[in-house]
Design a protein around this motif. Sequence first.
Motif, PDB file in Angstrom:
ATOM      1  N   ARG A 130      26.656   8.511 -42.436  1.00  0.00           N
ATOM      2  CA  ARG A 130      27.825   8.840 -41.633  1.00  0.00           C
ATOM      3  C   ARG A 130      27.423   9.786 -40.517  1.00  0.00           C
ATOM      4  NH1 ARG A 130      31.170  11.940 -43.964  1.00  0.00           N
ATOM      5  NH2 ARG A 130      32.933  11.352 -42.642  1.00  0.00           N
ATOM      6  N   PHE A 131      28.127   9.659 -39.381  1.00  0.00           N
ATOM      7  CA  PHE A 131      27.820  10.436 -38.181  1.00  0.00           C
ATOM      8  C   PHE A 131      29.128  10.957 -37.594  1.00  0.00           C
ATOM      9  CE2 PHE A 131      24.827   7.024 -38.817  1.00  0.00           C
ATOM     10  CZ  PHE A 131      23.584   7.597 -38.614  1.00  0.00           C
ATOM     11  N   SER A 132      29.059  12.123 -36.969  1.00  0.00           N
ATOM     12  CA  SER A 132      30.228  12.661 -36.284  1.00  0.00           C
ATOM     13  C   SER A 132      30.551  11.799 -35.066  1.00  0.00           C
ATOM     14  CB  SER A 132      29.962  14.099 -35.848  1.00  0.00           C
ATOM     15  OG  SER A 132      29.013  14.123 -34.787  1.00  0.00           O
ATOM     16  N   ALA A 133      31.705  12.070 -34.453  1.00  0.00           N
ATOM     17  CA  ALA A 133      32.107  11.309 -33.271  1.00  0.00           C
ATOM     18  C   ALA A 133      31.065  11.397 -32.172  1.00  0.00           C
ATOM     19  CB  ALA A 133      33.453  11.813 -32.760  1.00  0.00           C
ATOM     20  N   SER A 134      30.371  12.530 -32.071  1.00  0.00           N
ATOM     21  CA  SER A 134      29.349  12.690 -31.033  1.00  0.00           C
ATOM     22  C   SER A 134      27.951  12.319 -31.509  1.00  0.00           C
ATOM     23  CB  SER A 134      29.349  14.138 -30.526  1.00  0.00           C
ATOM     24  OG  SER A 134      29.166  15.049 -31.599  1.00  0.00           O
ATOM     25  N   GLY A 135      27.827  11.856 -32.776  1.00  0.00           N
ATOM     26  CA  GLY A 135      26.565  11.273 -33.215  1.00  0.00           C
ATOM     27  C   GLY A 135      25.726  12.085 -34.170  1.00  0.00           C
ATOM     28  N   GLU A 136      26.136  13.328 -34.543  1.00  0.00           N
ATOM     29  CA  GLU A 136      25.325  14.122 -35.466  1.00  0.00           C
ATOM     30  C   GLU A 136      25.413  13.548 -36.879  1.00  0.00           C
ATOM     31  OE1 GLU A 136      27.593  15.443 -33.434  1.00  0.00           O
ATOM     32  OE2 GLU A 136      26.343  16.497 -31.962  1.00  0.00           O
ATOM     33  N   VAL A 137      24.319  13.674 -37.636  1.00  0.00           N
ATOM     34  CA  VAL A 137      24.279  13.149 -38.999  1.00  0.00           C
ATOM     35  C   VAL A 137      25.179  13.984 -39.903  1.00  0.00           C
ATOM     36  CG1 VAL A 137      22.830  12.657 -41.006  1.00  0.00           C
ATOM     37  CG2 VAL A 137      21.924  12.285 -38.707  1.00  0.00           C
ATOM     38  N   LEU A 138      26.057  13.301 -40.658  1.00  0.00           N
ATOM     39  CA  LEU A 138      26.907  13.950 -41.649  1.00  0.00           C
ATOM     40  C   LEU A 138      26.461  13.633 -43.073  1.00  0.00           C
ATOM     41  CD1 LEU A 138      30.433  13.254 -40.102  1.00  0.00           C
ATOM     42  CD2 LEU A 138      29.065  15.343 -39.903  1.00  0.00           C
ATOM     43  N   GLU A 139      26.058  12.397 -43.331  1.00  0.00           N
ATOM     44  CA  GLU A 139      25.599  11.960 -44.652  1.00  0.00           C
ATOM     45  C   GLU A 139      24.368  11.093 -44.460  1.00  0.00           C
ATOM     46  OE1 GLU A 139      27.397  12.607 -47.559  1.00  0.00           O
ATOM     47  OE2 GLU A 139      29.404  13.094 -46.809  1.00  0.00           O
ATOM     48  N   GLY A 140      23.447  11.146 -45.446  1.00  0.00           N
ATOM     49  CA  GLY A 140      22.252  10.317 -45.419  1.00  0.00           C
ATOM     50  C   GLY A 140      22.519   8.936 -45.991  1.00  0.00           C
ATOM     51  N   PRO A 141      21.468   8.103 -46.031  1.00  0.00           N
ATOM     52  CA  PRO A 141      20.041   8.413 -45.909  1.00  0.00           C
ATOM     53  C   PRO A 141      19.512   8.605 -44.490  1.00  0.00           C
ATOM     54  CG  PRO A 141      20.349   6.076 -46.339  1.00  0.00           C
ATOM     55  CD  PRO A 141      21.697   6.693 -46.447  1.00  0.00           C
ATOM     56  N   ALA A 142      20.319   8.381 -43.471  1.00  0.00           N
ATOM     57  CA  ALA A 142      19.851   8.622 -42.097  1.00  0.00           C
ATOM     58  C   ALA A 142      19.543  10.108 -41.901  1.00  0.00           C
ATOM     59  CB  ALA A 142      20.910   8.182 -41.098  1.00  0.00           C
ATOM     60  N   THR A 143      18.533  10.386 -41.063  1.00  0.00           N
ATOM     61  CA  THR A 143      18.203  11.768 -40.713  1.00  0.00           C
ATOM     62  C   THR A 143      18.291  12.008 -39.206  1.00  0.00           C
ATOM     63  OG1 THR A 143      15.833  11.238 -40.569  1.00  0.00           O
ATOM     64  CG2 THR A 143      16.670  12.026 -42.690  1.00  0.00           C
ATOM     65  N   LYS A 144      18.325  10.954 -38.403  1.00  0.00           N
ATOM     66  CA  LYS A 144      18.344  11.089 -36.953  1.00  0.00           C
ATOM     67  C   LYS A 144      19.743  10.842 -36.399  1.00  0.00           C
ATOM     68  CE  LYS A 144      13.518   9.643 -36.404  1.00  0.00           C
ATOM     69  NZ  LYS A 144      12.597   8.664 -35.787  1.00  0.00           N
ATOM     70  N   ALA A 145      20.098  11.613 -35.385  1.00  0.00           N
ATOM     71  CA  ALA A 145      21.397  11.465 -34.732  1.00  0.00           C
ATOM     72  C   ALA A 145      21.469  10.152 -33.967  1.00  0.00           C
ATOM     73  CB  ALA A 145      21.637  12.639 -33.786  1.00  0.00           C
ATOM     74  N   LEU A 146      22.691   9.724 -33.659  1.00  0.00           N
ATOM     75  CA  LEU A 146      22.894   8.536 -32.844  1.00  0.00           C
ATOM     76  C   LEU A 146      22.542   8.813 -31.394  1.00  0.00           C
ATOM     77  CD1 LEU A 146      26.389   7.382 -34.178  1.00  0.00           C
ATOM     78  CD2 LEU A 146      24.127   6.575 -34.917  1.00  0.00           C
ATOM     79  N   ALA A 147      22.046   7.817 -30.701  1.00  0.00           N
ATOM     80  CA  ALA A 147      21.789   7.943 -29.267  1.00  0.00           C
ATOM     81  C   ALA A 147      23.116   8.009 -28.527  1.00  0.00           C
ATOM     82  CB  ALA A 147      20.964   6.766 -28.773  1.00  0.00           C
ATOM     83  N   ARG A 148      23.224   8.902 -27.563  1.00  0.00           N
ATOM     84  CA  ARG A 148      24.449   9.054 -26.770  1.00  0.00           C
ATOM     85  C   ARG A 148      24.442   8.118 -25.571  1.00  0.00           C
ATOM     86  NH1 ARG A 148      27.124  13.990 -27.408  1.00  0.00           N
ATOM     87  NH2 ARG A 148      28.553  13.135 -25.853  1.00  0.00           N
ATOM     88  N   ARG A 149      25.621   7.679 -25.170  1.00  0.00           N
ATOM     89  CA  ARG A 149      25.807   6.910 -23.949  1.00  0.00           C
ATOM     90  C   ARG A 149      26.688   7.717 -23.014  1.00  0.00           C
ATOM     91  NH1 ARG A 149      22.381   2.662 -23.619  1.00  0.00           N
ATOM     92  NH2 ARG A 149      23.905   1.311 -22.582  1.00  0.00           N
ATOM     93  N   ASP A 150      26.557   7.509 -21.733  1.00  0.00           N
ATOM     94  CA  ASP A 150      27.314   8.250 -20.739  1.00  0.00           C
ATOM     95  C   ASP A 150      28.793   7.964 -20.888  1.00  0.00           C
ATOM     96  OD1 ASP A 150      28.344   9.533 -18.578  1.00  0.00           O
ATOM     97  OD2 ASP A 150      27.190   8.444 -17.067  1.00  0.00           O
ATOM     98  N   ALA A 151      29.588   8.992 -21.232  1.00  0.00           N
ATOM     99  CA  ALA A 151      31.023   8.792 -21.450  1.00  0.00           C
ATOM    100  C   ALA A 151      31.757   8.375 -20.193  1.00  0.00           C
ATOM    101  CB  ALA A 151      31.651  10.077 -22.011  1.00  0.00           C
ATOM    102  N   SER A 152      31.172   8.603 -19.027  1.00  0.00           N
ATOM    103  CA  SER A 152      31.853   8.253 -17.781  1.00  0.00           C
ATOM    104  C   SER A 152      31.793   6.761 -17.498  1.00  0.00           C
ATOM    105  CB  SER A 152      31.224   9.016 -16.620  1.00  0.00           C
ATOM    106  OG  SER A 152      29.882   8.595 -16.410  1.00  0.00           O
ATOM    107  N   ARG A 153      30.938   6.055 -18.260  1.00  0.00           N
ATOM    108  CA  ARG A 153      30.799   4.611 -18.010  1.00  0.00           C
ATOM    109  C   ARG A 153      31.866   3.820 -18.765  1.00  0.00           C
ATOM    110  NH1 ARG A 153      25.011   2.768 -19.469  1.00  0.00           N
ATOM    111  NH2 ARG A 153      25.897   0.811 -18.713  1.00  0.00           N
ATOM    112  N   GLU A 154      33.091   4.224 -18.677  1.00  0.00           N
ATOM    113  CA  GLU A 154      34.168   3.522 -19.356  1.00  0.00           C
ATOM    114  C   GLU A 154      34.502   2.254 -18.576  1.00  0.00           C
ATOM    115  OE1 GLU A 154      37.465   6.034 -20.108  1.00  0.00           O
ATOM    116  OE2 GLU A 154      36.233   7.755 -20.643  1.00  0.00           O
ATOM    117  N   ALA A 155      34.555   1.144 -19.361  1.00  0.00           N
ATOM    118  CA  ALA A 155      34.798  -0.142 -18.707  1.00  0.00           C
ATOM    119  C   ALA A 155      36.302  -0.420 -18.610  1.00  0.00           C
ATOM    120  CB  ALA A 155      34.141  -1.274 -19.506  1.00  0.00           C
TER     121      ALA A 155
END
Length: 500
Positions: free
Chosen positions: A475-500
């Motif tokens: 599990r990951f927070s809305a901004s991508g930080e790890v909350l629960e494993g087994p993952a240890t790496k945060a999610l890659a961020r995308r530019d929030a301004s690129r809203e389609a």
Amino acid sequence: MWTDRPDSPDQTPNPDLFPEDDRFDDVVVGAGITGLTVGLLLARAGRRVGVVEARRMGSGTTGRTTGKLSLLQGIRLSQILGAQSHHVAQAYVDANREGQQWLLGFCTEHDVPVQTRDAVTYASADSELAKVREEHEAARSLGLDVRWADRLDVPFPLAGATVLADQVQFDPMDVLGALAAQLRSHGGTVHEGRRVMGVSVRGTPEITLDDGRVLGAENVVLATGVPTLDRGLYFAKVEPKRSYLLAFEGVEIPPGMYLSAASSSRSIRGVPGDATSAPRLLVGGAGHVVGRTESELSRVHELREWTARYFDGAVETHTWSAQDYASHDGIPFVGKLPRGGGRIHLATGYDKWGLTNGVAAARSIAGQILGSTPSWAKVLGRRITRPSGAARIAGLNGGVGLAAARSLARAESSTARVPAAEGAGTVGRDGLLPVGASRVEGRTCRVVALCTHLGGTLRWNDAEKSWDCPLHGSRFSASGEVLEGPATKALARRDASREA
């Protein structure tokens, strides 16, 4: 609720200092009930112990539990007897009894408040009576002095129950605080806010932290809910489960600790009042496999509606959820991690009964390291599961492929737009990538919606405002930080301004 009190420390990690040479006899990863107990047992033996925690002490399952220390565990014992021999089931009860007795003795010695209560597994309808009767007979056959009750004085439906007297409940953060204090008094250290990214074994283990620091140790204990190392493939041997808890004031609280045998269970207990708070009623349950429900928020509403129906006037004060992992046969995995040179130990698969099982696991692992493994641990470590029985307990991540396919199909069907509604999140496409877009507390975020563990397509959790993986429960927070494993790496961020 457990951390929402005037004497609670702030949420800023307060780590101890590392030794100058960055070396320990034993490094324990995870500061929950298992990690702090095994750390204390090893420190008492004169070993140099460091406990490393990615967030705060108790920020995982232990700090979110119901706080029941019980040998009667829903319908767990009859399920285990369906998958295992009586000899193995007896070893499970013996392990839990030792865990319970050790922790109760620790609480008594260090003035941790506890309350003695009857533990009750009950049928909420006649259709559940057979399961409860089976649990009653299983408990009796394994030496538990249960009694049968056709009726109990409770406000909710109860068609029959098995009751075990003299079980215990407490505030889990009181216990963790006392364990950490005793660990430090015996020379151990606790390092909060430091995530372990990997462990290599070249003679002796080397533990790499998120800032690049490398710790040396003779042994490593993974007490992280599910192992964050993939050796042994334990992420595929356990099923991640999430359930919910609500606290209420303003009602009369039943005297026992209750757990229904229904598929959507109800867990009920009281919390005594003190100088700063009134007595509270805890209502939990409505569990599901992580990432595999249409709406987590609907599970919370289910508990609210149930409480309003049977506890008139209840005023909600807190809502939260917890995650734990179930093994395929009901017995936790505890022991040495494969391809770890005999120096990496793990404990997982408590299936929401971690207060007894976690202490038992700590006793087992400390015994292995110190050369005195309990007899029941040897039995549990050699168990062989009956395939037909295992199917009764867990699906070994059954339905993972379908869940992932549905999630990916949703991602392929839309563009990654930041939703207009507060608290909402969607998964869409940005070129070839699934991208998750969310709006939480007025902040918009876009992340690559692929789990950093094994690439599962994530889905939005509308209760926790998080990104959840339907494959192995990361599990990951809305901004991508790890909350629960087994993952240890945060999610890659995308530019929030690129809203389609």
